[in-house]
Design a protein around this motif. Sequence first.
Motif, PDB file in Angstrom:
ATOM      1  N   VAL A 279       4.468   5.710   1.926  1.00 27.73           N
ATOM      2  CA  VAL A 279       5.884   5.462   2.160  1.00 27.73           C
ATOM      3  C   VAL A 279       6.355   6.204   3.404  1.00 27.73           C
ATOM      4  CG1 VAL A 279       6.371   5.148  -0.307  1.00 27.73           C
ATOM      5  CG2 VAL A 279       6.688   7.398   0.734  1.00 27.73           C
ATOM      6  N   VAL A 280       7.352   5.618   4.046  1.00 23.53           N
ATOM      7  CA  VAL A 280       8.108   6.271   5.113  1.00 23.53           C
ATOM      8  C   VAL A 280       9.566   6.039   4.793  1.00 23.53           C
ATOM      9  CG1 VAL A 280       8.697   6.287   7.561  1.00 23.53           C
ATOM     10  CG2 VAL A 280       6.333   5.951   6.869  1.00 23.53           C
ATOM     11  N   GLY A 281      10.389   7.092   4.845  1.00 22.63           N
ATOM     12  CA  GLY A 281      11.789   6.943   4.476  1.00 22.63           C
ATOM     13  C   GLY A 281      12.723   7.758   5.343  1.00 22.63           C
ATOM     14  N   PRO A 309       2.492   0.541 -12.252  1.00 24.35           N
ATOM     15  CA  PRO A 309       1.531  -0.096 -11.351  1.00 24.35           C
ATOM     16  C   PRO A 309       2.129  -1.106 -10.371  1.00 24.35           C
ATOM     17  CG  PRO A 309       1.448  -1.146 -13.486  1.00 24.35           C
ATOM     18  CD  PRO A 309       2.418  -0.014 -13.619  1.00 24.35           C
ATOM     19  N   ASP A 310       3.339  -1.560 -10.617  1.00 20.76           N
ATOM     20  CA  ASP A 310       3.930  -2.619  -9.792  1.00 20.76           C
ATOM     21  C   ASP A 310       4.839  -2.029  -8.715  1.00 20.76           C
ATOM     22  OD1 ASP A 310       4.641  -5.551  -9.370  1.00 20.76           O
ATOM     23  OD2 ASP A 310       6.613  -4.677  -9.751  1.00 20.76           O
ATOM     24  N   LEU A 311       4.657  -2.468  -7.478  1.00 23.52           N
ATOM     25  CA  LEU A 311       5.399  -1.875  -6.365  1.00 23.52           C
ATOM     26  C   LEU A 311       6.895  -2.131  -6.469  1.00 23.52           C
ATOM     27  CD1 LEU A 311       5.443  -0.342  -3.710  1.00 23.52           C
ATOM     28  CD2 LEU A 311       4.971  -2.491  -2.517  1.00 23.52           C
ATOM     29  N   VAL A 312       7.297  -3.352  -6.728  1.00 25.91           N
ATOM     30  CA  VAL A 312       8.728  -3.640  -6.813  1.00 25.91           C
ATOM     31  C   VAL A 312       9.370  -2.859  -7.956  1.00 25.91           C
ATOM     32  CG1 VAL A 312      10.452  -5.433  -7.258  1.00 25.91           C
ATOM     33  CG2 VAL A 312       8.545  -5.897  -5.706  1.00 25.91           C
ATOM     34  N   SER A 313       8.657  -2.724  -9.053  1.00 29.70           N
ATOM     35  CA  SER A 313       9.187  -1.946 -10.175  1.00 29.70           C
ATOM     36  C   SER A 313       9.337  -0.473  -9.806  1.00 29.70           C
ATOM     37  CB  SER A 313       8.269  -2.091 -11.402  1.00 29.70           C
ATOM     38  OG  SER A 313       8.226  -3.432 -11.849  1.00 29.70           O
ATOM     39  N   ILE A 314       8.412   0.037  -9.014  1.00 31.31           N
ATOM     40  CA  ILE A 314       8.538   1.426  -8.538  1.00 31.31           C
ATOM     41  C   ILE A 314       9.833   1.581  -7.740  1.00 31.31           C
ATOM     42  CG2 ILE A 314       7.578   3.127  -6.940  1.00 31.31           C
ATOM     43  CD1 ILE A 314       4.792   2.185  -7.756  1.00 31.31           C
ATOM     44  N   ILE A 315      10.082   0.629  -6.841  1.00 29.46           N
ATOM     45  CA  ILE A 315      11.289   0.694  -6.012  1.00 29.46           C
ATOM     46  C   ILE A 315      12.540   0.577  -6.865  1.00 29.46           C
ATOM     47  CG2 ILE A 315      12.528  -0.364  -4.093  1.00 29.46           C
ATOM     48  CD1 ILE A 315       9.905   1.027  -3.328  1.00 29.46           C
ATOM     49  N   GLU A 316      12.526  -0.314  -7.835  1.00 27.77           N
ATOM     50  CA  GLU A 316      13.706  -0.495  -8.705  1.00 27.77           C
ATOM     51  C   GLU A 316      13.986   0.774  -9.504  1.00 27.77           C
ATOM     52  OE1 GLU A 316      13.313  -5.333  -9.467  1.00 27.77           O
ATOM     53  OE2 GLU A 316      12.596  -3.908 -10.975  1.00 27.77           O
ATOM     54  N   ARG A 317      12.956   1.368 -10.078  1.00 25.88           N
ATOM     55  CA  ARG A 317      13.153   2.581 -10.872  1.00 25.88           C
ATOM     56  C   ARG A 317      13.580   3.753  -9.987  1.00 25.88           C
ATOM     57  NH1 ARG A 317       8.028   3.536 -14.656  1.00 25.88           N
ATOM     58  NH2 ARG A 317       9.209   5.466 -15.010  1.00 25.88           N
ATOM     59  N   LEU A 334      13.729   2.924   2.919  1.00 26.53           N
ATOM     60  CA  LEU A 334      12.346   3.202   2.532  1.00 26.53           C
ATOM     61  C   LEU A 334      11.458   2.013   2.875  1.00 26.53           C
ATOM     62  CD1 LEU A 334      10.576   5.305   0.774  1.00 26.53           C
ATOM     63  CD2 LEU A 334      10.868   3.634  -1.052  1.00 26.53           C
ATOM     64  N   PHE A 335      10.292   2.311   3.428  1.00 20.26           N
ATOM     65  CA  PHE A 335       9.222   1.319   3.562  1.00 20.26           C
ATOM     66  C   PHE A 335       8.071   1.796   2.697  1.00 20.26           C
ATOM     67  CE2 PHE A 335       5.135   0.095   5.378  1.00 20.26           C
ATOM     68  CZ  PHE A 335       5.270  -1.286   5.452  1.00 20.26           C
ATOM     69  N   ALA A 336       7.562   0.925   1.816  1.00 18.55           N
ATOM     70  CA  ALA A 336       6.475   1.289   0.922  1.00 18.55           C
ATOM     71  C   ALA A 336       5.348   0.277   1.056  1.00 18.55           C
ATOM     72  CB  ALA A 336       6.964   1.339  -0.528  1.00 18.55           C
ATOM     73  N   CYS A 337       4.123   0.780   1.069  1.00 21.05           N
ATOM     74  CA  CYS A 337       2.931  -0.060   1.179  1.00 21.05           C
ATOM     75  C   CYS A 337       1.936   0.366   0.105  1.00 21.05           C
ATOM     76  CB  CYS A 337       2.313   0.081   2.572  1.00 21.05           C
ATOM     77  SG  CYS A 337       0.729  -0.762   2.782  1.00 21.05           S
ATOM     78  N   LEU A 344      -8.899  -4.356   0.227  1.00 20.90           N
ATOM     79  CA  LEU A 344      -8.064  -4.233   1.424  1.00 20.90           C
ATOM     80  C   LEU A 344      -6.855  -5.163   1.398  1.00 20.90           C
ATOM     81  CD1 LEU A 344     -10.636  -3.765   4.346  1.00 20.90           C
ATOM     82  CD2 LEU A 344      -9.415  -2.033   3.011  1.00 20.90           C
ATOM     83  N   THR A 345      -6.452  -5.580   0.199  1.00 23.14           N
ATOM     84  CA  THR A 345      -5.195  -6.316   0.065  1.00 23.14           C
ATOM     85  C   THR A 345      -4.070  -5.293  -0.100  1.00 23.14           C
ATOM     86  OG1 THR A 345      -5.502  -6.500  -2.332  1.00 23.14           O
ATOM     87  CG2 THR A 345      -6.260  -8.351  -0.972  1.00 23.14           C
ATOM     88  N   CYS A 346      -2.912  -5.622   0.427  1.00 21.18           N
ATOM     89  CA  CYS A 346      -1.781  -4.711   0.281  1.00 21.18           C
ATOM     90  C   CYS A 346      -0.499  -5.504   0.161  1.00 21.18           C
ATOM     91  CB  CYS A 346      -1.701  -3.736   1.451  1.00 21.18           C
ATOM     92  SG  CYS A 346      -1.127  -4.444   2.994  1.00 21.18           S
ATOM     93  N   GLU A 347       0.489  -4.859  -0.404  1.00 22.34           N
ATOM     94  CA  GLU A 347       1.828  -5.432  -0.447  1.00 22.34           C
ATOM     95  C   GLU A 347       2.813  -4.381   0.023  1.00 22.34           C
ATOM     96  OE1 GLU A 347       2.639  -6.813  -4.339  1.00 22.34           O
ATOM     97  OE2 GLU A 347       2.346  -4.892  -5.331  1.00 22.34           O
ATOM     98  N   CYS A 348       3.835  -4.853   0.735  1.00 21.65           N
ATOM     99  CA  CYS A 348       4.793  -3.950   1.360  1.00 21.65           C
ATOM    100  C   CYS A 348       6.208  -4.362   0.985  1.00 21.65           C
ATOM    101  CB  CYS A 348       4.640  -3.975   2.877  1.00 21.65           C
ATOM    102  SG  CYS A 348       2.975  -3.584   3.466  1.00 21.65           S
ATOM    103  N   VAL A 349       7.076  -3.371   0.861  1.00 23.28           N
ATOM    104  CA  VAL A 349       8.485  -3.601   0.558  1.00 23.28           C
ATOM    105  C   VAL A 349       9.341  -2.817   1.548  1.00 23.28           C
ATOM    106  CG1 VAL A 349      10.343  -3.120  -1.088  1.00 23.28           C
ATOM    107  CG2 VAL A 349       8.201  -4.132  -1.886  1.00 23.28           C
ATOM    108  N   CYS A 350      10.351  -3.479   2.090  1.00 21.46           N
ATOM    109  CA  CYS A 350      11.337  -2.824   2.947  1.00 21.46           C
ATOM    110  C   CYS A 350      12.646  -2.696   2.179  1.00 21.46           C
ATOM    111  CB  CYS A 350      11.577  -3.637   4.220  1.00 21.46           C
ATOM    112  SG  CYS A 350      10.170  -3.709   5.335  1.00 21.46           S
TER     113      CYS A 350
END
Length: 468
Positions: A279-281, A309-317, A334-337, A344-350
């Motif tokens: 993350v970068v914030g 385990p879920d990225l969007v759920s991490i951001i919501e919580r 916050l940017f999270a990857c 080597l698959t990744c998902e990112c949230v801004c």
Amino acid sequence: MNRRISSTSHHAHPTPPARRASGSHAAVGEQHRILHQLVNDPVFRLRTVDDSAWIDPYTGSAVPSAKGDLAVARDHLLGTRPWTKGMGPKSLADLQVARWSQHLRQHLRHDARLRIIGVDGWWLEPYGGRWAQVPLEHQRITARTVDAMAHVMARSPEAQAGRLLSVESLDQLAKARLSRGLPPSVRTAAPVAKPPRSEDADDRIPTDRIQRPLAPAPARSVPLVTASMARAKQVMDRMLPPLPVIPGIGLAVHYEPLELVGGDFYDCITLDDGRVLMVVGDVAGHGPEAALTVTATLKALRFIAADEPDLVSIIERLDANIVRDLPTGHFVTLFACLLDLQTLTCECVCAGHHAALLASPNRRGMLVQVGHHGPALGLGHGGVGWRPHRLQLAPGDILVQCTDGLLEAANANDVHYGRLRASSTLIANLDEPVDQLPLRMAQAAKIFAARPFTDDVTVLALAIPRSG
């Protein structure tokens, strides 16, 4: 090459071949002489303290350039040719004083560690930890004060090494002086501001007038900075440790707060299933209050990531956790990857943050923006609007994210460094080791602005090593 000289056609007054050769040889010889000096003569190799510029040995002025880029210095000297005007290089001692004077003028206002000074004019040199007498004028720092400080710095081996003493060490030195009964007590000068216009303004630094006179500090407390900032610095040092070494990927970060502590943050967390969350914030504001918000945000993030385990759920919580404690009107971008090291698959949230940059010499599109726009954290929007951007990384890929302090670095014409220049710097450094990339991007922004950053700056880089 000049067409008239190289052409075989007839001209009224052709240049004699011998003269042409002589002039060409002289120019080449002059270039070789300058390059020899730039490589071997310490007077010609001096750079600014922050390493963002080369120092002209004839004038002492700073010429923005990347470290090791001799072409900028060579072209500057060939363009100005000061030796043709009867000028000679200054001594190394004089250039060191000019170097530190420039550094103090730029940073004295923002870095309280440089301003531990008492009403009697005794100043604590923050690299070597020695006390030196410097002149004050009506308890104000003037050009003469800075010149005296610069002379002290120029003679300090520790200052030349470039490592400031820790907050704790400087605080102990200030307290030790006070305990010996040396009058008056010592305290950090108040933040500085521009002085009003006056007849003697030429003797004052544009940004060095102390807002209020230095006053004796209480006998039990001689803080380097405010107590809240000192506590925040200690906490931030623990919350932002060096990045971990993770097999299979390269990680590097450049973190540069505007003050002793700041509102930028980063983290790299290995989850129980082996995936890596980066993350970068950026918290609104600067200083201790922003740093304490950073601390609360990182603690909540680490706690939530331990069992989610879920990225969007991490951001919501995370959003639900911090919204209750943020001051009114404050928010966190916050940017999270989330990266799977096996595939080597990744998902990112801004979350209110700009998109990251993905660059690779092996991709058909050398540069890609990564991340869908979503709302910032702490605004009470109920967790609606975050979408993950999924992508497959490959050997040679470099993913870079930064805070807006880098992109909004502005020059004297108020032109921002911006994403286009940041992208160009990234592309130009794809062949460099990833551990150098964040620093090079920060240096490029400083060179463009030709002055210090005016905001916290963080640059985080993730690299997938190339095959073979």
